[in-house]
Write a protein that holds these residues in place. Structure first.
Motif, PDB file in Angstrom:
ATOM      1  N   GLN A  25       0.635  -1.340   0.025  1.00  0.00           N
ATOM      2  CA  GLN A  25      -0.091   0.060   0.166  1.00  0.00           C
ATOM      3  C   GLN A  25       1.008   1.231  -0.144  1.00  0.00           C
ATOM      4  O   GLN A  25       0.555   2.162  -0.676  1.00  0.00           O
ATOM      5  CB  GLN A  25      -0.887   0.174   1.150  1.00  0.00           C
ATOM      6  N   ILE A  26       1.885   1.315   0.696  1.00  0.00           N
ATOM      7  CA  ILE A  26       2.728   2.356   0.807  1.00  0.00           C
ATOM      8  C   ILE A  26       3.423   2.816  -0.545  1.00  0.00           C
ATOM      9  O   ILE A  26       3.339   3.878  -0.901  1.00  0.00           O
ATOM     10  CB  ILE A  26       4.108   2.095   1.920  1.00  0.00           C
ATOM     11  N   VAL A  27       3.650   1.570  -1.472  1.00  0.00           N
ATOM     12  CA  VAL A  27       4.191   1.866  -2.694  1.00  0.00           C
ATOM     13  C   VAL A  27       2.938   2.375  -3.489  1.00  0.00           C
ATOM     14  O   VAL A  27       3.126   3.255  -4.431  1.00  0.00           O
ATOM     15  CB  VAL A  27       4.696   0.757  -3.438  1.00  0.00           C
ATOM     16  N   GLU A  28       2.008   1.639  -3.515  1.00  0.00           N
ATOM     17  CA  GLU A  28       0.948   2.230  -4.485  1.00  0.00           C
ATOM     18  C   GLU A  28       0.197   3.714  -4.124  1.00  0.00           C
ATOM     19  O   GLU A  28       0.213   4.532  -4.885  1.00  0.00           O
ATOM     20  CB  GLU A  28      -0.488   1.300  -4.283  1.00  0.00           C
ATOM     21  N   ALA A  99       8.883   1.482   4.625  1.00  0.00           N
ATOM     22  CA  ALA A  99       7.856   0.621   4.910  1.00  0.00           C
ATOM     23  C   ALA A  99       8.077  -0.649   5.630  1.00  0.00           C
ATOM     24  O   ALA A  99       7.716  -1.828   5.404  1.00  0.00           O
ATOM     25  CB  ALA A  99       7.562   0.094   3.136  1.00  0.00           C
ATOM     26  N   THR A 100       9.298  -0.491   6.452  1.00  0.00           N
ATOM     27  CA  THR A 100       9.572  -1.438   7.374  1.00  0.00           C
ATOM     28  C   THR A 100       8.434  -1.918   8.415  1.00  0.00           C
ATOM     29  O   THR A 100       7.710  -1.275   8.844  1.00  0.00           O
ATOM     30  CB  THR A 100      10.621  -0.898   8.362  1.00  0.00           C
ATOM     31  N   CYS A 101       8.242  -3.266   8.156  1.00  0.00           N
ATOM     32  CA  CYS A 101       7.030  -3.932   9.137  1.00  0.00           C
ATOM     33  C   CYS A 101       7.176  -3.509  10.469  1.00  0.00           C
ATOM     34  O   CYS A 101       8.379  -3.503  10.982  1.00  0.00           O
ATOM     35  CB  CYS A 101       7.260  -5.552   9.033  1.00  0.00           C
ATOM     36  N   PRO A 102       6.179  -2.887  11.143  1.00  0.00           N
ATOM     37  CA  PRO A 102       6.268  -2.534  12.387  1.00  0.00           C
ATOM     38  C   PRO A 102       6.803  -3.547  13.355  1.00  0.00           C
ATOM     39  O   PRO A 102       7.469  -3.418  14.471  1.00  0.00           O
ATOM     40  CB  PRO A 102       4.817  -2.044  12.686  1.00  0.00           C
ATOM     41  N   LEU A 103       6.650  -4.870  13.150  1.00  0.00           N
ATOM     42  CA  LEU A 103       7.197  -6.030  13.842  1.00  0.00           C
ATOM     43  C   LEU A 103       8.632  -6.101  13.845  1.00  0.00           C
ATOM     44  O   LEU A 103       9.284  -6.609  14.890  1.00  0.00           O
ATOM     45  CB  LEU A 103       6.386  -7.498  13.595  1.00  0.00           C
ATOM     46  N   PHE A 306      -1.851  -2.421   9.971  1.00  0.00           N
ATOM     47  CA  PHE A 306      -1.090  -1.557  10.670  1.00  0.00           C
ATOM     48  C   PHE A 306      -1.313  -0.047   9.953  1.00  0.00           C
ATOM     49  O   PHE A 306      -1.432  -0.201   8.543  1.00  0.00           O
ATOM     50  CB  PHE A 306       0.522  -1.908  10.309  1.00  0.00           C
ATOM     51  N   LYS A 307      -0.841   0.729  10.639  1.00  0.00           N
ATOM     52  CA  LYS A 307      -1.166   2.249   9.995  1.00  0.00           C
ATOM     53  C   LYS A 307      -0.287   2.380   9.176  1.00  0.00           C
ATOM     54  O   LYS A 307       1.026   2.186   8.970  1.00  0.00           O
ATOM     55  CB  LYS A 307      -1.201   3.255  11.074  1.00  0.00           C
ATOM     56  N   LEU A 308      -0.759   3.368   8.165  1.00  0.00           N
ATOM     57  CA  LEU A 308       0.422   3.841   6.982  1.00  0.00           C
ATOM     58  C   LEU A 308       0.998   5.088   7.600  1.00  0.00           C
ATOM     59  O   LEU A 308       0.694   5.725   8.518  1.00  0.00           O
ATOM     60  CB  LEU A 308      -0.424   4.328   5.653  1.00  0.00           C
ATOM     61  N   ARG A 310       2.460   8.682   8.245  1.00  0.00           N
ATOM     62  CA  ARG A 310       1.196   9.909   8.189  1.00  0.00           C
ATOM     63  C   ARG A 310       1.428  10.612   6.993  1.00  0.00           C
ATOM     64  O   ARG A 310       0.279  11.154   6.484  1.00  0.00           O
ATOM     65  CB  ARG A 310       1.416  10.644   9.338  1.00  0.00           C
ATOM     66  N   GLU A 311       2.314  10.546   6.226  1.00  0.00           N
ATOM     67  CA  GLU A 311       2.646  11.218   4.999  1.00  0.00           C
ATOM     68  C   GLU A 311       1.553  10.790   3.743  1.00  0.00           C
ATOM     69  O   GLU A 311       1.127  11.597   2.888  1.00  0.00           O
ATOM     70  CB  GLU A 311       4.192  11.097   4.252  1.00  0.00           C
ATOM     71  N   LEU A 312       1.039   9.541   4.137  1.00  0.00           N
ATOM     72  CA  LEU A 312       0.363   9.027   3.110  1.00  0.00           C
ATOM     73  C   LEU A 312      -1.106   8.910   3.673  1.00  0.00           C
ATOM     74  O   LEU A 312      -2.075   8.061   3.171  1.00  0.00           O
ATOM     75  CB  LEU A 312       0.792   7.398   2.623  1.00  0.00           C
ATOM     76  N   ALA A 313      -1.504   8.988   4.859  1.00  0.00           N
ATOM     77  CA  ALA A 313      -2.765   8.544   5.463  1.00  0.00           C
ATOM     78  C   ALA A 313      -3.709   9.634   4.742  1.00  0.00           C
ATOM     79  O   ALA A 313      -3.653  10.772   4.804  1.00  0.00           O
ATOM     80  CB  ALA A 313      -2.799   8.975   6.963  1.00  0.00           C
ATOM     81  N   SER A 314      -4.818   8.901   4.411  1.00  0.00           N
ATOM     82  CA  SER A 314      -5.847   9.902   3.824  1.00  0.00           C
ATOM     83  C   SER A 314      -6.832  10.470   4.782  1.00  0.00           C
ATOM     84  O   SER A 314      -6.998   9.783   6.054  1.00  0.00           O
ATOM     85  CB  SER A 314      -6.444   8.925   2.613  1.00  0.00           C
TER      86      SER A 314
END
Length: 314
Positions: A25-28, A99-103, A306-308, A310-314
């Protein structure tokens, strides 16, 4: 065997995890926000089907940051990166998204915490894997030691008598890691363990689902990439639980129908980077050769999101 009955046991959970879903999703979203091209350092996740799909949308995959034009946005992969990578992006005043996985980020924070508390860190993982490179790159050289196998755990030594702590790669075999940890704990009883296991919920659940079907199967196919740690572990788990005929494939076209001779119960699962469309593709290929019955075997329900950034959060 054409036309013979085939029972497919679908291991659930399988396929995409929340970290992979977020990374894609981050890339898209970056492509939507900034326009093509958006650069991605390393494969965003270990799956060629996913990578090629993003390339068609305008993503350009590179190995190192110096291959990215300074005025282009860049995304760091789900596996995580050494601290030197975002530091270099900052120095070059680049637009970057992590895009590092939060885990995985949780493991990075554990490493930093242990370093601040004066402990030497043991990292259980596979040398050369991007996640391991990223985790080792969170702390100065010489403050972390990689242990890959039980044999390593039996022989690893440290100068003086340092306080120790261990962390792990998130995509390891649960059983193999427990064995390595047991050896380390018997040798270093004061070694500090993670408050919560580092192997991620998705890796654990997919391995448990394979264990639940393995003894009933004549063969198991794992859909995933040859460089995907969690996918390779699923093959090992299947064999370890009594299904010696276990195979890693990337697409339905990789199925060897001679290999399928004698298989009347086939287990199917997919690594955490493999989309469900590839599972459907394998089932359709089986239907073209055999009379198929499907049974889903579920060991857990996953509702993690997991949240995106903030730069990409709509």
């Amino acid at each position: 065997m054409t036309g013979a009955d085939l029972t497919i046991l679908l291991a659930t959970p399988r396929g995409f995890c929340a970290g992979v879903d977020r990374a894609i999703q981050i890339v898209e979203r970056s492509l939507e926000k900034y326009g093509a091209p958006v650069y991605v350092r390393h494969e965003i996740v270990h799956n060629r089907f996913v990578v090629e799909g993003l390339e068609k949308k305008g993503a350009i995959f590179v190995e190192e940051l110096d291959q990215v034009p300074v005025d282009a946005p860049v995304v760091f992969s789900a596996h995580g990166v050494p601290k030197s990578v975002p530091a270099e992006a900052e120095r070059r005043k680049m637009v970057y998204l992590d895009a590092t996985c939060p885990l995985v980020s949780k493991v990075h924070l554990e490493a930093e915490r242990h370093l601040k508390q004066g402990r030497h860190i043991i990292l259980i993982g596979h040398a050369g894997h991007p996640e391991v490179i990223g985790t080792m790159g969170q702390v100065p050289e010489g403050t972390i030691t990689l242990v890959e196998t039980r044999a390593d755990a039996e022989t690893v030594s440290f100068e003086g008598d340092p306080e120790l702590a261990f962390i792990t790669q998130t995509t390891l075999s649960v059983d193999d890691t427990a064995e390595i940890v047991s050896v380390l704990q018997s040798r270093f009883p004061k070694m500090v363990a993670p408050a919560k296991e580092d192997i991620c919920y998705a890796t654990t659940n997919r391995q448990e689902a394979v264990k639940a079907i393995a003894e009933r199967c004549d063969g198991i196919v794992v859909i995933g990439a040859p460089n995907s740690s969690n996918s390779k572990r699923l093959v090992e788990v299947a064999k370890g639980r009594g299904c010696e005929k276990a195979l890693l494939i990337q697409r339905a076209t990789d199925i060897d129908w001679d290999w399928m001779e004698g298989v009347s119960v086939l287990g199917i699962t997919a690594g955490a980077s493999a989309p469900e469309v590839l599972v459907d593709e394998v089932i359709d290929a089986c239907r073209a050769h055999r009379s198929v019955t499907i049974e889903e075997v579920t060991v857990a329900r996953e509702d993690v999101r997991f949240k995106l950034p903030r730069e990409l959060a709509s």
